[in-house]
Design an enzyme around this catalytic site. Sequence first.
Site, PDB file in Angstrom:
ATOM      1  N   LYS A 114      40.596  40.406  43.413  1.00 41.93           N
ATOM      2  CA  LYS A 114      40.775  41.256  44.601  1.00 41.93           C
ATOM      3  C   LYS A 114      40.148  40.591  45.818  1.00 41.93           C
ATOM      4  O   LYS A 114      39.224  39.789  45.717  1.00 41.93           O
ATOM      5  CB  LYS A 114      40.193  42.645  44.348  1.00 41.93           C
ATOM      6  CG  LYS A 114      40.929  43.373  43.204  1.00 41.93           C
ATOM      7  CD  LYS A 114      41.549  44.680  43.595  1.00 41.93           C
ATOM      8  CE  LYS A 114      42.620  45.091  42.589  1.00 41.93           C
ATOM      9  NZ  LYS A 114      42.706  46.499  42.298  1.00 41.93           N
ATOM     10  N   ARG A 137      41.041  45.358  33.828  1.00 46.53           N
ATOM     11  CA  ARG A 137      42.405  44.840  34.028  1.00 46.53           C
ATOM     12  C   ARG A 137      42.288  43.453  34.654  1.00 46.53           C
ATOM     13  O   ARG A 137      41.813  43.328  35.778  1.00 46.53           O
ATOM     14  CB  ARG A 137      43.168  45.815  34.931  1.00 46.53           C
ATOM     15  CG  ARG A 137      44.618  45.459  35.171  1.00 46.53           C
ATOM     16  CD  ARG A 137      45.290  46.515  36.037  1.00 46.53           C
ATOM     17  NE  ARG A 137      46.689  46.201  36.269  1.00 46.53           N
ATOM     18  CZ  ARG A 137      47.118  45.400  37.231  1.00 46.53           C
ATOM     19  NH1 ARG A 137      46.264  44.845  38.080  1.00 46.53           N
ATOM     20  NH2 ARG A 137      48.416  45.158  37.380  1.00 46.53           N
TER      21      ARG A 137
END
Length: 283
Positions: free
Chosen positions: A228, A263
Site C-alpha cells: 500500500k 492479504r
Amino acid sequence: MQLMPLPQKIWRFGRLSLDLSQPHVMGILNVTPDSFSDGGRHNGKDAAIARALEMMAEGATVIDVGGESTRPSASAVDVEEEIRRVIPVVEELAKHDVIISIDTSQPEVIRAAVKAGAHIWNDVRALTRPNALETAAVLDIPVIIMHMRGEPTTMNHLDQYDDVTLDVMTELSQRVQDALNTGVKPEHIMIDPGFGFAKNAQQNLKLLNEFYKLNELGYPILSALSRKRFIGEALGGADALERAVGSVAAHLISIQQGACMVRAHDVKATADAIKVWKAMSQA
Ligand code: 9MG
C-alpha cells in the site's frame, strides 16, 4: 500496541477448513487484463492458475480472486465482464484443495462464483450494493466486511475523522449490524479496517498501531497492507515492487495485535515471517 490472542473459530467448507486461531496468508490473484499479460505465450487463465498454485506452494491457504481493480484511478467494470474474468479461474482453482475468496462488490458475481466453487466473499464496499446483504445471507458463506467511505474514486476526499480507529470501529459496527439484521450469521463475519481506503498515511499508521482495539468488536480480523502507498511513504518513497519487506513487517505488526489473516502479494516472505512468529508464540 498490545499483544492479542486469536479467536477460537473454524470456518468449514466441505473437506476444507480454516482454523482462525492461527494466522493465515490470503494470496492476491488479480485477474484484470493487465495482470497476466505475457506477450501471448499463455492465455490469461493459465497464467493466473499457475500463479495461484505457486502461492499455495509458498504457504497461502486462501486465494483472493478479483476481476475489478479498486485503485482510485481504475475505471468501472460491468458485471458481465467481471464474471467473464473471474469464473473460468474459479472453476479451474476449485479442482485444487484451496479455499477461494472472491474480491467483488457485485451480488451477481459472487452468486456465479459460489456456483463455480468459491467459498468466501471479500467485499471492499461492505455489502452496500443493492441486494448485497440479502445475497450474503442467502448464500450462507463467510463474508469479509471492510471499512471504506464513498467509492474508490471519491474516498481520498473522505478522510476527516475525530479519531480514526474509533470512527472506523463505529462505522464497521454499523455495517456488521446491517449484515446481522439481514440474516448473515455472526460466525460468518470477518472484519477489515480497510487500510488505504479513505485514510491518509498518518491515519493508516495510527490504525496499525491501534489495531488491537478492533478485537473489541468480537470478530476475526483481516489486515491487508500489501504494497500500500503509505508503506511506500514510510520507506521514504518506495515504488510498489519495493514494498515487500515493509509490507511483511506491517502484516506481522497486525498479527501480533490479533489479525488472523493477511492479504498479501509476496506470499513466501509473508508465510516465512508468520512461521517465525508462530515459533516465538509457542515457545
Ligand atoms: C481487494 N482489496 C484491495 N485492498 C483490500 C483491503 O485492504 N482489504 C480487503 N478486504 N480487500 C482488499
